[in-house]
Write a protein that holds these residues in place. Structure first.
Motif, PDB file in Angstrom:
ATOM      1  N   ARG A  97      -6.457 -23.919 -10.822  1.00  0.00           N
ATOM      2  CA  ARG A  97      -6.639 -23.271  -9.519  1.00  0.00           C
ATOM      3  C   ARG A  97      -5.366 -22.550  -9.072  1.00  0.00           C
ATOM      4  N   SER A  98      -4.227 -23.202  -9.222  1.00  0.00           N
ATOM      5  CA  SER A  98      -2.983 -22.557  -8.811  1.00  0.00           C
ATOM      6  C   SER A  98      -2.578 -21.461  -9.796  1.00  0.00           C
ATOM      7  N   ARG A  99      -2.923 -21.640 -11.062  1.00  0.00           N
ATOM      8  CA  ARG A  99      -2.634 -20.594 -12.043  1.00  0.00           C
ATOM      9  C   ARG A  99      -3.405 -19.317 -11.710  1.00  0.00           C
ATOM     10  N   SER A 100      -4.611 -19.477 -11.215  1.00  0.00           N
ATOM     11  CA  SER A 100      -5.394 -18.303 -10.825  1.00  0.00           C
ATOM     12  C   SER A 100      -4.781 -17.609  -9.615  1.00  0.00           C
ATOM     13  N   VAL A 101      -4.131 -18.375  -8.742  1.00  0.00           N
ATOM     14  CA  VAL A 101      -3.431 -17.770  -7.604  1.00  0.00           C
ATOM     15  C   VAL A 101      -2.282 -16.903  -8.104  1.00  0.00           C
ATOM     16  N   ILE A 102      -1.519 -17.403  -9.071  1.00  0.00           N
ATOM     17  CA  ILE A 102      -0.421 -16.627  -9.643  1.00  0.00           C
ATOM     18  C   ILE A 102      -0.958 -15.341 -10.254  1.00  0.00           C
ATOM     19  N   HIS A 103      -2.067 -15.437 -10.967  1.00  0.00           N
ATOM     20  CA  HIS A 103      -2.652 -14.234 -11.580  1.00  0.00           C
ATOM     21  C   HIS A 103      -3.070 -13.232 -10.520  1.00  0.00           C
ATOM     22  N   ARG A 104      -3.545 -13.726  -9.404  1.00  0.00           N
ATOM     23  CA  ARG A 104      -3.979 -12.828  -8.329  1.00  0.00           C
ATOM     24  C   ARG A 104      -2.802 -12.102  -7.685  1.00  0.00           C
ATOM     25  N   ILE A 105      -1.673 -12.795  -7.506  1.00  0.00           N
ATOM     26  CA  ILE A 105      -0.560 -12.163  -6.806  1.00  0.00           C
ATOM     27  C   ILE A 105       0.336 -11.344  -7.743  1.00  0.00           C
ATOM     28  N   VAL A 106       0.294 -11.667  -9.061  1.00  0.00           N
ATOM     29  CA  VAL A 106       1.089 -10.886 -10.026  1.00  0.00           C
ATOM     30  C   VAL A 106       0.212 -10.532 -11.230  1.00  0.00           C
ATOM     31  N   PRO A 107      -0.841  -9.727 -11.021  1.00  0.00           N
ATOM     32  CA  PRO A 107      -1.777  -9.451 -12.122  1.00  0.00           C
ATOM     33  C   PRO A 107      -1.134  -8.684 -13.284  1.00  0.00           C
ATOM     34  N   GLU A 108      -0.040  -7.976 -13.003  1.00  0.00           N
ATOM     35  CA  GLU A 108       0.554  -7.133 -14.043  1.00  0.00           C
ATOM     36  C   GLU A 108       1.208  -7.922 -15.172  1.00  0.00           C
TER      37      GLU A 108
END
Length: 323
Positions: A278-289
């Protein structure tokens, strides 16, 4: 002398330097074997932390960091290391095979990187702003790119999003008895050759809200109280989430850690926000690049006061099997 085979003293020194690499809770999940003139790196799954790292991703990142430390050490000893990753189908434990060439011509900076291996340490205290951070970030991006890893420095808005990931991780694990038992075993426990000693922990008011919640250090120095973290946070990511990506990430992390140490910056790897989906998906959302998030790293100016001690390591004899 065989130009493709370092003598035993070179091998033992190189492995000793490799084993100074950072690892999850200083678990040191690696073993080394010397077979037919080649050095093998194996993952030591007896050192896997199943509650924290059930997929073994952090184990592989740790081993990738050890691979890079090994290369830096060998270069300073005037040997080149040719690294070949091994497929999981060949062996679940054999991660890489290293062959050698006696053609290295190290430069002065290579020796700086080598000496940084024994000076680097994880500092969990709040950092100030590091004066040369822009140049360091630019260098980190370039070093990681050479290994197929993306690195991005988080801006203030992304840093706020990181708090959400941190809180999500803490929430998911607050009442997880297996995780808590594992954490308390490895952190603050009196292990002679592993784990995080209490002197490397911080007080519960050390001012790093994006850090992992460790057991609080008792009788922490007063300068930790009320500190505010002004570090720069780097996010590491890879194109996919395969075993080779994890190893690449570990090598890139090691390169950035040693470069930061050479330049006088303090560092603290952060893996907890990429351990929980769940938190890993948050990181992907805020830094998708960056692609698939693998690791975060705090970089800054170390606070005044006594720096953390160098954490203990297993002996070379315990982790290395010569031919």
């Amino acid at each position: 002398m065989d130009p493709t085979r370092p003598d035993s003293s070179v091998l033992q020194l190189a492995v000793d330097l490799a084993c100074r690499a950072p690892s999850l809770h200083n678990s040191q999940p690696w073993r080394w074997k010397y077979v037919d003139g080649q050095l093998q790196l194996l993952g030591d799954h007896t050192r896997l932390l199943p509650a924290t790292d059930p997929t073994g991703r952090q184990l592989h990142i740790s081993c990738g960091a050890a691979l890079h430390h090994l290369s830096v050490g060998l270069l300073g000893l005037r040997w080149s290391a040719d690294i070949r990753y091994e497929e999981r189908a060949v062996s679940p434990n054999l991660l890489a095979t290293i062959s050698f060439r006696r053609d290295a011509r190290p430069r002065s900076h290579d020796f700086d990187m080598l000496t940084a291996i024994r000076r680097r340490r994880t500092d969990r205290r709040a950092f100030g702003v590091f004066e040369g951070i822009d140049a360091l970030v630019e260098c980190a991006v370039d070093q990681a790119r050479e290994l197929g890893v993306s690195v991005v420095a988080l801006d203030p808005l992304q840093r706020e999003g990181l708090l959400e990931a941190t809180e999500s991780t803490a929430s998911a694990r607050r009442y997880d008895p297996e995780y808590q038992a594992e954490l308390h075993w490895w952190a603050g426990h009196s292990l002679a050759t592993g784990g995080i000693p209490e002197t490397s922990l911080v007080s519960g008011v050390a001012g790093v809200p994006i850090g992992r919640t460790f057991p609080s250090r008792q009788n922490a120095p007063p300068e930790e109280s009320g500190s505010v973290d002004e570090s720069t946070v780097l996010a590491f990511g890879t194109p996919s989430d395969a075993r080779t990506d994890w190893l690449h990430c570990g090598r890139a992390l090691s390169a950035v850690l040693l470069e930061a140490t050479v330049r006088g910056a303090a560092t603290c790897p952060l893996s907890h926000v990429t351990e929980v989906p769940r938190s890993r998906s948050v990181i992907h959302r805020i830094v998708p690049e960056i692609g698939v998030p693998q690791m975060l790293l705090r970089i800054g100016r170390a606070p005044s006061g006594t720096p953390p001690v160098l954490t203990a390591r297993r002996s070379v004899a315990e982790v290395f099997s010569p031919s």
